[in-house]
Scaffold this motif. Structure first.
Motif, mmCIF file in Angstrom:
data_model
loop_
_atom_site.group_PDB
_atom_site.id
_atom_site.type_symbol
_atom_site.label_atom_id
_atom_site.label_comp_id
_atom_site.label_asym_id
_atom_site.label_seq_id
_atom_site.Cartn_x
_atom_site.Cartn_y
_atom_site.Cartn_z
ATOM 1 N N GLY A 114 51.717 -35.718 89.559
ATOM 2 C CA GLY A 114 52.535 -36.605 90.397
ATOM 3 C C GLY A 114 53.931 -36.051 90.607
ATOM 4 O O GLY A 114 54.478 -36.087 91.716
ATOM 5 N N SER A 155 55.886 -34.262 94.191
ATOM 6 C CA SER A 155 57.223 -34.564 94.719
ATOM 7 C C SER A 155 58.156 -33.364 94.633
ATOM 8 O O SER A 155 59.371 -33.509 94.794
ATOM 9 N N MET A 171 44.247 -29.832 93.968
ATOM 10 C CA MET A 171 45.381 -29.962 94.890
ATOM 11 C C MET A 171 46.306 -28.748 94.820
ATOM 12 O O MET A 171 47.368 -28.739 95.438
ATOM 13 N N ARG A 206 53.940 -44.237 98.700
ATOM 14 C CA ARG A 206 52.750 -43.450 98.319
ATOM 15 C C ARG A 206 51.623 -44.391 97.900
ATOM 16 O O ARG A 206 51.812 -45.205 96.988
ATOM 17 N N GLU A 263 46.919 -39.227 100.011
ATOM 18 C CA GLU A 263 47.952 -38.535 99.222
ATOM 19 C C GLU A 263 47.346 -37.610 98.167
ATOM 20 O O GLU A 263 47.870 -36.530 97.912
ATOM 21 N N VAL A 264 46.281 -38.054 97.503
ATOM 22 C CA VAL A 264 45.690 -37.225 96.439
ATOM 23 C C VAL A 264 44.166 -37.269 96.532
ATOM 24 O O VAL A 264 43.588 -38.258 96.978
ATOM 25 N N LEU A 286 54.646 -39.668 90.356
ATOM 26 C CA LEU A 286 55.341 -39.888 91.634
ATOM 27 C C LEU A 286 56.466 -40.903 91.473
ATOM 28 O O LEU A 286 57.585 -40.704 91.968
ATOM 29 N N PHE A 344 61.254 -44.904 97.596
ATOM 30 C CA PHE A 344 59.848 -45.195 97.899
ATOM 31 C C PHE A 344 59.134 -45.852 96.716
ATOM 32 O O PHE A 344 59.503 -45.670 95.557
#
Lengths: 321, 272
Positions: free
Chosen positions: A71, A75, A103, B62, B111-112, B127, B138
């Motif tokens: 995560g 970012s 990813m 997100r 997003e993932v 995140l 966010f």
């Protein structure tokens, strides 16, 4: 990266070499974040006092640590995670595959305690399968430290060339092999001792034993065996390895890892892929878990990779050719 | 968007999800039908800062779709929002489709990558933590299943979020009470999921996950919550919602209707 190629040279503990250098990087780049799973190192005190927002103890929760790293990386954070290598790799294998590799996130997985670093702590703490499984992860770069000097460069190398990376390193103190070879670090492998006809390829701190064995064979038997240390196991610098082993008739590998799946298999794959016909013997740990408790030398004696065992295997193989 | 419009949209998502499953001959329809209203509320109510035009915007909210197997509904909602052409929905299940059986991060709006359960909350924690560190505004919303909450990693993430005071993190649990082969209580024990989250230190709200008013009000409330805790909505839902014979029956976790069942499902969904 060049400016980082002169790490501090007064380290007396492998962990300091890595984390002191990482601290220098983190001091200049506040997007660098270090997560650790209740694992200590002296340099962490510096992080906590000077860069408190850049270090987090996630607790005894390695799997979550990898997910959190993903995560943060999404970012744009440059994340290093740290724990005992077998817990980081085997326990978190799916998090590494799904959250990082799928990813393609450039998280740096820094595991302490490869092989029998924690020998007396028993098979739960032995890390003898980690290379085998980590090399099966797409995008994964694998670095294996030999001494303070190449280890001190690894955080800079990983930081300056972002890629999903597994770095395995010991605790404790090991003799200097790389202080005069710092410029060669990006190559991924180096010939530490020249030789004729035969070559011993190794990785990690067992390289020191490989050098001792090669010196012994030269002094006592007149057998001039070269030693190559592969500290970047993936991707393998195939071009350089091909060039270095070209003069030899026999290749041995020596590793403190299962004799399959790790260095021996990496070199075997390389030989097959390049159709290199050469006599080749892998020396490593047998299939099984080790319930012998003691220091590293004691364990090597009981599991069959003490220096005299290795020399005997080399002798037998050479005679059988 | 008013509630009647949201209901119509949800009905379309259910119809399309069903058609995509029938067309592909596979797909996890039961969980897609239970999460539909929640997804429509998230993407269409305007609570979250989401838009195909904001792809790459560092301040976009997100959404982490952790229960990836329910992606039929997600794909429909994303197509409806304009993340990709609706024609892509008709290619689901065909060779070369961009819309696989579980969502990957290459799909616009996703997003993932997800599919293996128990990963999304930890990623969401990372995140949310990055937003705190960078002083970004966010929010991160993680969509979980109740069966997924059987994974130990969820509770590692739940502890971490509390410890790190991730007030910008919201989880919503699609509490349909049915997993792939059994009622979840059969393997997790018959406890209150909401109590469990509360005991982990999260702001916890339990709602009817098919009531748009409740979904929207709870999301609004938690997004604006000013305390230092992460927040969770335990949304009671019905697996297979909208197709009478599928409701509350684990066989429809990934079962595909056949013969007369197809006609009955079409009737229930208003397709005939």
């Amino acid at each position: 990266m060049k400016k980082f190629l002169k790490p501090h040279t007064a380290y007396t503990e492998m962990r300091d070499a890595f984390f002191e250098e990482l601290f220098q990087i983190a001091s200049h780049d506040h997007d660098v974040i270090l997560l650790h799973a209740d694992q200590g190192a002296y340099a962490f005190q510096k992080f906590y006092s000077s860069l408190p927002k850049q270090i987090i103890n996630v607790g005894v929760a390695e799997q979550n640590m990898i997910s959190v790293a993903a995560g943060l990386a999404l970012s744009g954070k440059k994340v290093f995670v740290h724990a005992i290598s077998t817990f980081l790799t085997l326990r978190c294998y799916e998090q590494i595959k799904v959250d990082l590799s799928i990813m393609n996130l450039p998280v740096i997985i820094a595991g302490i305690g490869p092989g029998f670093t924690y020998g007396a702590d028993g098979p739960t703490h032995h890390s003898n399968q980690d290379i085998a499984i980590m090399r099966a992860i797409p995008h994964m770069r694998i670095l294996n430290a030999t001494d303070f000097f190449n280890l001190a460069v690894f955080p800079h190398f990983a930081y300056s060339k972002p890629q999903l990376t597994y770095i395995r390193f010991e605790k404790g103190n090991f003799p200097d092999l790389y202080s005069s070879r710092m410029d060669s670090i990006p190559d991924g492998l180096v010939m530490l001792k020249p030789g004729k006809k035969s070559c011993l390829i190794t990785t990690g701190t067992i390289t020191h034993k490989a050098i001792d064995i090669a010196n012994y064979l030269k002094d006592k038997r007149g057998l001039d065996m070269a030693v190559i240390d592969i500290y970047q196991l993936k991707p393998l610098n195939e071009k350089l390895l091909k060039k270095l082993i070209k003069p030899f008739e026999v290749v041995f590998t020596l590793e403190e890892h299962l004799s399959y799946g790790g260095l021996g298999t990496i070199v075997a794959d390389f030989l097959v892929d390049h159709s290199i016909k050469i006599d080749f013997l892998r020396i490593g740990l047998p299939d099984g878990h080790c319930f012998i408790y003691g220091d590293r030398n004691y364990m090597h004696k009981h599991i069959g990779i003490a220096s005299n065992h290795v020399i005997r295997k080399i002798d037998r193989f050479l005679k059988s050719r | 968007m008013d509630i009647n419009t949201l209901k119509q949209k949800a009905n379309w998502v259910r119809q399309k999800s069903f058609q995509m499953q029938i067309s592909a001959g596979k797909g996890h329809l039961g969980g897609a039908l239970s999460i539909t209203d929640i997804l429509v509320a998230i993407y269409c109510s305007g609570i979250f800062n989401l838009s195909p035009k904001k792809k790459g915007d560092p301040e976009r909210d997100r959404i982490i779709f952790s229960k990836g197997h329910a992606c039929l509904a997600l794909y429909c909602v994303l197509a409806d929002k304009g993340y990709f052409p609706k024609e892509q929905l008709d290619k689901h299940g065909q060779n070369g489709t961009i819309l696989g059986g579980h969502p990957d991060h290459f799909i616009p709006g996703v997003e993932v990558s997800s599919g293996s359960l128990g990963h999304g909350l930890g990623i969401g924690c990372g995140l949310a933590l990055s937003a705190k560190l960078d002083k970004k505004s966010f929010s991160t919303l993680v969509i979980l299943g109740d069966g997924e909450c059987n994974e130990g990693s969820i509770w590692e993430g739940a502890s971490f979020a509390t410890q790190q005071k991730l007030s910008n993190l919201i989880a919503i649990v699609d509490n349909n009470k049915v997993a792939a082969t059994a009622f979840t209580r059969n393997f997790t024990g018959n406890f209150s999921l909401a109590s469990k989250w509360k005991s982990f230190g999260w702001n916890t709200i339990q709602i009817d996950g098919h009531n748009f008013k409740q979904i929207i009000n709870s999301l609004k409330k938690l997004k604006q919550m000013k305390n230092s805790k992460p927040s969770v909505i335990v949304a009671d839902t019905v697996k297979g919602k909208g197709i009478s014979f599928m409701e509350n029956d684990y066989h429809w976790h990934h079962g595909v209707p056949k013969g007369e069942q197809i006609q009955l499902a079409k009737k229930d969904l208003g397709l005939v």
